[in-house]
Motif scaffolding. Structure first.
Motif, PDB file in Angstrom:
ATOM      1  N   LYS A  16      36.387  38.627  52.576  1.00 47.66           N
ATOM      2  CA  LYS A  16      37.238  38.762  51.393  1.00 47.66           C
ATOM      3  C   LYS A  16      38.470  37.876  51.501  1.00 47.66           C
ATOM      4  O   LYS A  16      38.831  37.196  50.534  1.00 47.66           O
ATOM      5  CB  LYS A  16      37.655  40.229  51.189  1.00 47.66           C
TER       6      LYS A  16
ATOM      7  N   ILE B 140      37.627  34.202  50.900  1.00 51.42           N
ATOM      8  CA  ILE B 140      37.405  33.915  49.475  1.00 51.42           C
ATOM      9  C   ILE B 140      38.736  33.897  48.729  1.00 51.42           C
ATOM     10  O   ILE B 140      38.999  32.987  47.928  1.00 51.42           O
ATOM     11  CB  ILE B 140      36.430  34.936  48.846  1.00 51.42           C
ATOM     12  N   LYS B 141      39.589  34.875  49.016  1.00 47.15           N
ATOM     13  CA  LYS B 141      40.888  34.949  48.336  1.00 47.15           C
ATOM     14  C   LYS B 141      41.780  33.759  48.681  1.00 47.15           C
ATOM     15  O   LYS B 141      42.660  33.406  47.914  1.00 47.15           O
ATOM     16  CB  LYS B 141      41.590  36.264  48.675  1.00 47.15           C
TER      17      LYS B 141
ATOM     18  N   VAL C  95      39.263  30.080  47.210  1.00 52.81           N
ATOM     19  CA  VAL C  95      39.088  29.840  45.768  1.00 52.81           C
ATOM     20  C   VAL C  95      40.360  29.291  45.133  1.00 52.81           C
ATOM     21  O   VAL C  95      40.308  28.259  44.439  1.00 52.81           O
ATOM     22  CB  VAL C  95      38.561  31.102  45.048  1.00 52.81           C
TER      23      VAL C  95
ATOM     24  N   LEU D 181      32.574  31.269  38.331  1.00 53.14           N
ATOM     25  CA  LEU D 181      32.086  32.397  39.135  1.00 53.14           C
ATOM     26  C   LEU D 181      32.948  32.608  40.376  1.00 53.14           C
ATOM     27  O   LEU D 181      33.227  33.756  40.761  1.00 53.14           O
ATOM     28  CB  LEU D 181      30.623  32.191  39.504  1.00 53.14           C
ATOM     29  N   ALA D 182      33.398  31.529  40.985  1.00 53.82           N
ATOM     30  CA  ALA D 182      34.289  31.644  42.142  1.00 53.82           C
ATOM     31  C   ALA D 182      35.612  32.295  41.720  1.00 53.82           C
ATOM     32  O   ALA D 182      36.129  33.184  42.415  1.00 53.82           O
ATOM     33  CB  ALA D 182      34.538  30.272  42.754  1.00 53.82           C
TER      34      ALA D 182
ATOM     35  N   ILE E 170      36.135  34.301  39.141  1.00 56.40           N
ATOM     36  CA  ILE E 170      35.873  35.708  38.810  1.00 56.40           C
ATOM     37  C   ILE E 170      35.750  36.538  40.083  1.00 56.40           C
ATOM     38  O   ILE E 170      36.260  37.666  40.163  1.00 56.40           O
ATOM     39  CB  ILE E 170      34.626  35.840  37.913  1.00 56.40           C
ATOM     40  N   THR E 171      35.098  35.994  41.097  1.00 57.28           N
ATOM     41  CA  THR E 171      34.973  36.690  42.379  1.00 57.28           C
ATOM     42  C   THR E 171      36.348  36.920  42.994  1.00 57.28           C
ATOM     43  O   THR E 171      36.666  38.031  43.452  1.00 57.28           O
ATOM     44  CB  THR E 171      34.081  35.887  43.348  1.00 57.28           C
ATOM     45  N   ALA E 172      37.181  35.892  42.996  1.00 58.65           N
ATOM     46  CA  ALA E 172      38.531  36.025  43.553  1.00 58.65           C
ATOM     47  C   ALA E 172      39.359  37.025  42.742  1.00 58.65           C
ATOM     48  O   ALA E 172      40.112  37.820  43.312  1.00 58.65           O
ATOM     49  CB  ALA E 172      39.216  34.666  43.602  1.00 58.65           C
TER      50      ALA E 172
ATOM     51  N   ALA F  10      38.204  39.620  41.048  1.00 60.28           N
ATOM     52  CA  ALA F  10      37.695  40.951  41.392  1.00 60.28           C
ATOM     53  C   ALA F  10      38.247  41.413  42.739  1.00 60.28           C
ATOM     54  O   ALA F  10      38.645  42.574  42.890  1.00 60.28           O
ATOM     55  CB  ALA F  10      36.170  40.953  41.405  1.00 60.28           C
ATOM     56  N   LEU F  11      38.283  40.526  43.718  1.00 61.05           N
ATOM     57  CA  LEU F  11      38.814  40.888  45.035  1.00 61.05           C
ATOM     58  C   LEU F  11      40.305  41.211  44.968  1.00 61.05           C
ATOM     59  O   LEU F  11      40.766  42.162  45.602  1.00 61.05           O
ATOM     60  CB  LEU F  11      38.555  39.762  46.043  1.00 61.05           C
TER      61      LEU F  11
ATOM     62  N   THR G 145      40.600  44.696  43.271  1.00 63.89           N
ATOM     63  CA  THR G 145      40.221  45.819  44.143  1.00 63.89           C
ATOM     64  C   THR G 145      41.269  46.015  45.240  1.00 63.89           C
ATOM     65  O   THR G 145      41.570  47.162  45.593  1.00 63.89           O
ATOM     66  CB  THR G 145      38.828  45.620  44.775  1.00 63.89           C
TER      67      THR G 145
END
Length: 145
Positions: free
Chosen positions: A2, A5-6, A9, A123-124, A126-128, A130-131, A134
């Motif tokens: 996580k 990615i954070k 991205v 998509l990258a 959006i993933t970041a 979401a992380l 959360t």
């Protein structure tokens, strides 16, 4: 994973937006010409001539600031989505011919490659997002009864 990615991205988006803005500004005459060939009025092209690089640089800067990173990620995903819709319309032959007004190496991509490139970055992002969301939820104290 996580954390990687954070970190990665936003860094990739910073590089993308800085490169895109710099390539437009370093050859602004060519960028203006390409905008004038787009299927919208010249007054709108004149607005985009300065607005797009400024927006790209502003997003790159905001992505560097932890306090603003989530908003910058959301804004980046939205900007990429707008570009992606535009590319999709070009691929569907909505217009007769649309030259790419991207700069540098991005200008050499086919429309299909450009579309895949944009989707990968969306998509990258959006993933970041979401992380980040959360992690923000997990950091909030539980509500009092």
């Amino acid at each position: 994973m996580k954390a990687l990615i954070k970190f990665t991205v936003p860094l990739l988006l910073i590089l993308l937006f800085t490169y895109a803005a710099a390539s437009k500004l370093l050859d602004i005459g060519r960028f203006r010409l390409q905008l004038y060939l787009q299927p919208f009025p010249h007054w709108f092209a004149d607005l985009l001539l300065y607005l797009l690089p400024a927006l790209e640089l502003a997003l790159a800067l905001l992505l560097c600031i932890p306090r603003w990173r989530l908003i910058a990620l959301i804004s980046s995903a939205c900007l990429l989505a707008v570009f992606t819709v535009y590319i999709s319309l070009a691929l569907l032959h909505f217009w007769d011919e649309v030259p790419c007004s991207c700069g540098g190496i991005l200008n050499r991509m086919s429309w299909n490659v450009h579309l895949a490139f944009n989707w990968a970055f969306i998509l990258a992002a959006i993933t970041a997002i979401a992380l980040h969301l959360t992690d923000n939820q997990a950091a909030k104290p539980p509500a009092s009864p």
